[in-house]
Design an enzyme around this catalytic site. Structure first.
Site: not given
Ligand code: ARG
Length: 472
Positions: A164-165, A286, A292, A299
């Site tokens: 949570t949070h 990348s 990467k 995304e």
């Protein structure tokens, strides 16, 4: 526009009234063929039902109706096989099909539009299109849910922190987390089904807005086209697009779900978390940083949810303030909803592929359950079971956590019983058994909870929503 740019507009259905045609650029501006050509099949289906009814009702000769039917069937087959292609210069799909029909049949083609307007025609085509494509989307949803449930089933004992949070909160399992996602998608599927049910009314016979003085049989066309019934009111039929709005909202909700799931995936794929290992084929590199491996698919799905939210706002804005009944503004409805439907479809397919091929780093997930005092609530509930009021128990557990932090300890279990007893006499040896991550999860066996047997039950309940797919 330069004067010498003036070209006569292509043939239009409304040429009788207006001598002057818009220039080519202006004509193209008001045309919708680039968007509505995907309604070709539906337009032909609607015209066949309409022509057959005109014949039955004696509005046109029976043999003309038969000719129209045969030609429309031929046009559909030619479009399907590619021997006929939609003319990108036509105004819209309705004019294109009627134009071909008239070109081939002469006067026989000219009768098909009796008692019909493009206003009820487009409302019909749109609904027919949705009736055949939304169930395909629902199948994509079903397959995505089943794929996630299959994964969840393998991970009902794989411990992970619940957050949570975005702070570690209590131990759960990966199975529990994945079923949480599925529960949302199951509701999305039912929202689609619900919207489909409401749009299952046939607007054909509503004409431009006020029906027709010809003796059309609206029941017959509604039945022939597989609708539950004709629409009740002819103005409503051509003016409202609440069915498109509803579906647009469902698309936006579904994409909001996927976006949140993908946010979880992006976080899990980070070096800091390393909970998930996305397949190489579902990752990208990348152009500059050789090391990467990026979660681009997750995304992009998250990013594409912006479209469906935007499309919903577009439709709401489009409809707000439109006077009854039809207004040309309504032509903008289809591009918006088509884009949302296409986006949901491709994103579900990509999300499914990405998740099905992903591997979870269960050791790391389990290790993350230790160190953040995720067992503190269980320590408090232990004291509640020993008779301490919860607020008091909460305070004691919090003080124990503070003691741990002060002593550089990472788990409540690092404290000796003697140390614990300085905070509450109620602590006993049996505490240590209930504050391991596995024990915390096992104890949460209430309906809805993360205990393995309970998550198995949740999976069974969700699978029962799809009896045909139970054994996939
Ligand atoms: N292309 C139009 C649309 O999508 C068809 C209806 C045109 N009707 C009219 N009265 N101009 O809405």
């Amino acid at each position: 526009m330069a004067e010498n740019n003036k070209k006569p507009a292509p043939g239009v259905l409304w040429a009788g009234r207006l001598e002057e045609k818009p220039e080519a650029e202006a004509f193209a501006f008001q045309a919708s063929i680039s968007v509505d050509s995907r309604l070709a099949r539906d337009d032909i289906r609607g015209s066949r039902a309409h022509a057959a009814m005109l014949g039955e009702q004696g509005i046109i000769p029976r043999d003309t109706a038969a000719k129209l039917d045969a030609e429309l069937e031929r046009i559909a087959a030619e479009l399907e096989s590619g021997t006929l292609t939609v003319d990108a210069g036509a105004e819209d799909i309705h004019s294109f099909i009627e134009g071909i029909l008239t070109e081939r049949l002469g006067d026989a083609g000219r009768v098909v539009h009796a008692g019909r307007s493009r206003n009820d025609q487009v409302a019909l085509d749109f609904r027919l299109y949705l009736k055949r494509t939304v169930p395909e989307l629902m199948t994509e949803l079903t397959e995505t849910i089943i794929a996630l449930l299959d994964k969840a089933e393998k991970h009902t004992e794989s411990l992970m922190p619940g957050y949570t949070h975005l702070q570690r909160a209590q131990p759960v399992t990966l199975g529990h987390h994945l079923v949480a996602w599925c529960a949302g998608l199951v509701r999305d599927r039912s929202r689609f089904a619900d919207a489909l049910q409401r749009l299952d009314e046939c607007p054909l016979g509503s004409g431009a807005l006020a029906g027709s003085s010809l003796p059309l049989d609206r029941e017959a066309t509604a039945k022939a086209l597989g609708f539950a019934r004709p629409t009740l009111n002819s103005m409503d039929s051509v003016a409202d697009r609440d069915f498109a709005l509803e579906l647009s909202a469902v698309c936006a909700i579904t994409m909001t779900h996927l976006s949140r799931f993908c946010e979880d995936v992006v976080i899990w794929a980070s070096e800091e978390f390393k909970f998930i290992n996305l397949a190489e084929s579902w990752s990208t590199g990348s152009s500059i940083m050789p090391q990467k491996k990026n979660p681009d698919f997750a995304e992009l799905i998250r990013g594409k949810s912006a479209r469906t939210t935007g499309n919903l706002v577009t439709l709401l804005t489009l409809l707000k303030g439109l006077p009854y009944a039809y207004d040309k503004d309504l032509q903008e409805d289809k591009e918006s909803l088509f884009d949302s439907l296409d986006t949901v479809r491709s994103c579900l397919r990509m999300f499914r592929g990405m998740m099905a091929s992903a591997a979870f780093n269960t050791e790391r997930m389990e290790a993350a359950c230790v160190g953040g005092f995720l067992e503190a609530t269980d320590a408090a509930e232990y004291l509640v079971r020993k008779g301490l009021p919860f607020r008091k128990a909460h305070e004691v557990a919090a003080l124990v956590v503070r003691d741990c932090v002060a002593a550089g300890q990472t788990r409540i279990a690092d404290r000796t019983l003697t140390e614990l007893k300085t905070r509450s006499e109620l602590f006993g040896e049996d505490l240590y058994d209930v504050i391991t991550p596995a024990a915390c999860v096992a104890a949460r066996k209430l309906p809805g909870g993360p205990a393995p047997d309970e998550v198995d039950r949740q999976i069974r309940v969700l699978r029962e929503c799809f009896p045909d797919n139970v054994n996939i």
